[in-house]
Design a protein around this motif. Structure first.
Motif, PDB file in Angstrom:
ATOM      1  N   MET A   1       0.703  -1.239   0.126  1.00  0.00           N
ATOM      2  CA  MET A   1      -0.008  -0.262   0.201  1.00  0.00           C
ATOM      3  C   MET A   1       0.617   1.128   0.257  1.00  0.00           C
ATOM      4  N   THR A   2       0.736   2.120  -0.986  1.00  0.00           N
ATOM      5  CA  THR A   2       1.696   3.633  -1.084  1.00  0.00           C
ATOM      6  C   THR A   2       0.874   4.490  -0.064  1.00  0.00           C
ATOM      7  N   SER A   3       1.395   5.362   0.352  1.00  0.00           N
ATOM      8  CA  SER A   3       1.227   6.261   1.605  1.00  0.00           C
ATOM      9  C   SER A   3       0.820   7.608   1.068  1.00  0.00           C
ATOM     10  N   THR A   4       0.047   7.948   1.140  1.00  0.00           N
ATOM     11  CA  THR A   4      -0.560  10.032   0.505  1.00  0.00           C
ATOM     12  C   THR A   4       0.183  10.550   1.493  1.00  0.00           C
ATOM     13  N   LEU A   5       0.622  11.268   0.533  1.00  0.00           N
ATOM     14  CA  LEU A   5       1.199  12.314   1.464  1.00  0.00           C
ATOM     15  C   LEU A   5       0.190  13.909   0.744  1.00  0.00           C
ATOM     16  N   TYR A   6      -0.198  14.535   1.629  1.00  0.00           N
ATOM     17  CA  TYR A   6      -0.924  15.999   0.657  1.00  0.00           C
ATOM     18  C   TYR A   6       0.042  17.406   1.053  1.00  0.00           C
ATOM     19  N   VAL A   7       0.680  17.651   0.341  1.00  0.00           N
ATOM     20  CA  VAL A   7       1.547  18.777   0.081  1.00  0.00           C
ATOM     21  C   VAL A   7       0.452  19.782  -0.211  1.00  0.00           C
ATOM     22  N   ILE A   8       0.233  20.578   1.040  1.00  0.00           N
ATOM     23  CA  ILE A   8      -0.699  22.153   1.321  1.00  0.00           C
ATOM     24  C   ILE A   8       0.120  23.573   0.953  1.00  0.00           C
ATOM     25  N   SER A   9       0.115  24.399  -0.325  1.00  0.00           N
ATOM     26  CA  SER A   9       0.607  25.149  -0.414  1.00  0.00           C
ATOM     27  C   SER A   9      -0.087  26.759  -0.219  1.00  0.00           C
ATOM     28  N   SER A  10       0.113  27.550   0.248  1.00  0.00           N
ATOM     29  CA  SER A  10       0.448  28.623   0.316  1.00  0.00           C
ATOM     30  C   SER A  10       0.581  29.438  -1.123  1.00  0.00           C
ATOM     31  N   ALA A  11       0.498  30.616  -1.004  1.00  0.00           N
ATOM     32  CA  ALA A  11       0.789  31.422  -1.944  1.00  0.00           C
ATOM     33  C   ALA A  11       2.272  32.094  -1.542  1.00  0.00           C
ATOM     34  N   ILE A  22       6.622  17.842  -5.222  1.00  0.00           N
ATOM     35  CA  ILE A  22       6.319  16.744  -5.408  1.00  0.00           C
ATOM     36  C   ILE A  22       6.942  15.313  -6.444  1.00  0.00           C
ATOM     37  N   ARG A  23       7.328  15.840  -6.903  1.00  0.00           N
ATOM     38  CA  ARG A  23       8.659  14.649  -7.935  1.00  0.00           C
ATOM     39  C   ARG A  23       9.124  14.546  -6.530  1.00  0.00           C
ATOM     40  N   ALA A  24      10.221  15.193  -6.365  1.00  0.00           N
ATOM     41  CA  ALA A  24      10.872  14.785  -4.550  1.00  0.00           C
ATOM     42  C   ALA A  24      10.425  13.615  -4.070  1.00  0.00           C
ATOM     43  N   ALA A  25       9.013  14.186  -3.518  1.00  0.00           N
ATOM     44  CA  ALA A  25       8.197  13.095  -2.737  1.00  0.00           C
ATOM     45  C   ALA A  25       7.741  11.824  -3.281  1.00  0.00           C
ATOM     46  N   GLN A  26       7.442  11.866  -5.222  1.00  0.00           N
ATOM     47  CA  GLN A  26       6.670  11.175  -5.478  1.00  0.00           C
ATOM     48  C   GLN A  26       7.779   9.863  -5.222  1.00  0.00           C
ATOM     49  N   ALA A  27       9.672  10.326  -5.384  1.00  0.00           N
ATOM     50  CA  ALA A  27      10.573   9.463  -6.150  1.00  0.00           C
ATOM     51  C   ALA A  27      11.140   8.635  -4.872  1.00  0.00           C
ATOM     52  N   ARG A  28      10.278   9.347  -3.289  1.00  0.00           N
ATOM     53  CA  ARG A  28      10.309   8.331  -2.111  1.00  0.00           C
ATOM     54  C   ARG A  28       9.558   8.038  -2.159  1.00  0.00           C
ATOM     55  N   ASP A  31       2.591   8.557  -2.766  1.00  0.00           N
ATOM     56  CA  ASP A  31       1.421   8.804  -3.714  1.00  0.00           C
ATOM     57  C   ASP A  31       0.841  10.905  -3.075  1.00  0.00           C
ATOM     58  N   VAL A  32       0.961  11.533  -3.908  1.00  0.00           N
ATOM     59  CA  VAL A  32       0.707  13.022  -3.388  1.00  0.00           C
ATOM     60  C   VAL A  32      -0.504  13.580  -4.382  1.00  0.00           C
ATOM     61  N   CYS A  33      -0.979  14.223  -3.958  1.00  0.00           N
ATOM     62  CA  CYS A  33      -2.391  15.148  -3.211  1.00  0.00           C
ATOM     63  C   CYS A  33      -2.124  16.342  -2.912  1.00  0.00           C
ATOM     64  N   LEU A  34      -2.352  17.818  -3.914  1.00  0.00           N
ATOM     65  CA  LEU A  34      -2.179  18.761  -4.018  1.00  0.00           C
ATOM     66  C   LEU A  34      -2.850  19.866  -3.598  1.00  0.00           C
ATOM     67  N   PRO A  77      -7.419  10.259  -1.431  1.00  0.00           N
ATOM     68  CA  PRO A  77      -7.123   9.507  -0.626  1.00  0.00           C
ATOM     69  C   PRO A  77      -7.242  10.056   0.727  1.00  0.00           C
ATOM     70  N   ASP A  78      -6.838   9.585   1.650  1.00  0.00           N
ATOM     71  CA  ASP A  78      -7.287  10.015   2.857  1.00  0.00           C
ATOM     72  C   ASP A  78      -5.117  10.176   3.118  1.00  0.00           C
ATOM     73  N   ALA A  79      -5.283  11.469   3.862  1.00  0.00           N
ATOM     74  CA  ALA A  79      -4.034  11.014   4.155  1.00  0.00           C
ATOM     75  C   ALA A  79      -2.863  11.029   5.042  1.00  0.00           C
ATOM     76  N   HIS A  80      -1.779  10.630   4.820  1.00  0.00           N
ATOM     77  CA  HIS A  80      -0.902   9.569   5.777  1.00  0.00           C
ATOM     78  C   HIS A  80      -0.498  10.525   5.948  1.00  0.00           C
ATOM     79  N   ALA A  81       0.302  11.569   5.927  1.00  0.00           N
ATOM     80  CA  ALA A  81       0.548  12.856   6.303  1.00  0.00           C
ATOM     81  C   ALA A  81       0.790  14.204   5.612  1.00  0.00           C
ATOM     82  N   LEU A  82       1.390  15.095   6.532  1.00  0.00           N
ATOM     83  CA  LEU A  82       0.503  16.799   5.791  1.00  0.00           C
ATOM     84  C   LEU A  82       2.295  17.177   5.724  1.00  0.00           C
TER      85      LEU A  82
END
Length: 183
Positions: A1-11, A22-28, A31-34, A77-82
Motif C-alpha cells: 500500500m502506498t502512503s499518501t502525502l498531502y502537499v498544502i501550498s500557500s501563495a 511533488i516529484r521529490a516526494a514521489q521519488a521517495r 502518492d502526492v495530492c496537492l 485518498p485519505d492522507a497519511h502525512a501533511l
C-alpha cells in the motif's frame, strides 16, 4: 500500500515550483495530492495557463482548493502525512489560531487532531519574521506536534531572506521531505 502525502501550498513564490517538491516526494514513494490556498490556486490559474492540468497529470489526482459540498464524494485518498510547503506567515498564524476558513487550513487544523505527521516549511522574508505573531504561532504549532522547519532557536530549517530577495530555486524541499516519516 502506498502512503499518501498531502502537499498544502500557500501563495508564496515556491508554490510556482511545487512540482519540484511533488516529484521529490514521489521519488521517495509517496502518492502526492496537492491542495492550494485560494490565492495559490489563483496564481496557478490566472498566471500560468495549463498549470493546474499539468499538476493534475503529475499527481494523478484533482488539485483541490475549496471545500466539497457535504453531499459530495471525497476525490482524494485519505492522507497519511501533511506537508505545508511553502507556508506563509498568514497561513502559519491562522493555522496556529485554529482557523479553518479554507480547505488548506481545515486540513491542517484537522491533521493535528488526527495525529498525522505534519511538517511545515515556511517561506517568509526577514521583515515578516519580525512580526510578533510568528514566534507565538511557531511555538503553538510545535507544541501541537507540528515540525516547523524555521531557522530560529532550533537552528534548523528555512532561513528568512531579505525582503524582495528570495531565492526560490534554493527552497529546501528535501529538508521538508527528510523531516517526514518514510512513505
Amino acid at each position: 500500500m502506498t502512503s499518501t502525502l498531502y502537499v498544502i501550498s500557500s501563495a508564496a513564490p515556491p508554490a510556482r515550483r511545487v512540482q519540484t517538491g511533488i516529484r521529490a516526494a514521489q521519488a521517495r514513494g509517496w502518492d502526492v495530492c496537492l491542495i492550494l490556498t485560494p490565492s495559490a490556486h489563483r496564481w496557478a490559474t490566472e498566471d500560468a495557463v495549463g498549470e493546474l492540468d499539468a499538476l493534475r497529470t503529475l499527481t494523478g489526482h484533482a488539485v483541490r482548493h475549496l471545500y466539497k459540498l457535504p453531499s459530495g464524494e471525497d476525490v482524494l485518498p485519505d492522507a497519511h502525512a501533511l506537508l505545508a510547503a511553502p507556508v506563509t506567515l498568514n497561513t502559519l498564524t491562522k493555522w496556529a489560531d485554529g482557523h479553518a476558513d479554507t480547505l488548506a487550513l481545515g486540513l491542517l487544523t484537522e491533521g493535528i487532531g488526527l495525529g498525522l505527521p505534519i511538517v511545515a516549511l515556511p517561506y517568509i522574508n526577514a521583515a515578516q519574521a519580525k512580526h510578533p505573531a510568528l514566534p507565538r504561532a511557531v511555538a503553538a504549532l510545535r507544541e501541537a506536534g507540528v515540525r516547523v522547519l524555521l531557522d530560529d532557536d532550533h537552528d534548523e530549517g528555512f532561513v528568512p531572506h531579505p525582503p524582495k530577495r528570495g531565492r526560490v530555486e534554493e527552497y529546501p524541499w528535501d529538508l521538508a521531505l527528510d523531516a517526514l516519516p518514510p512513505a
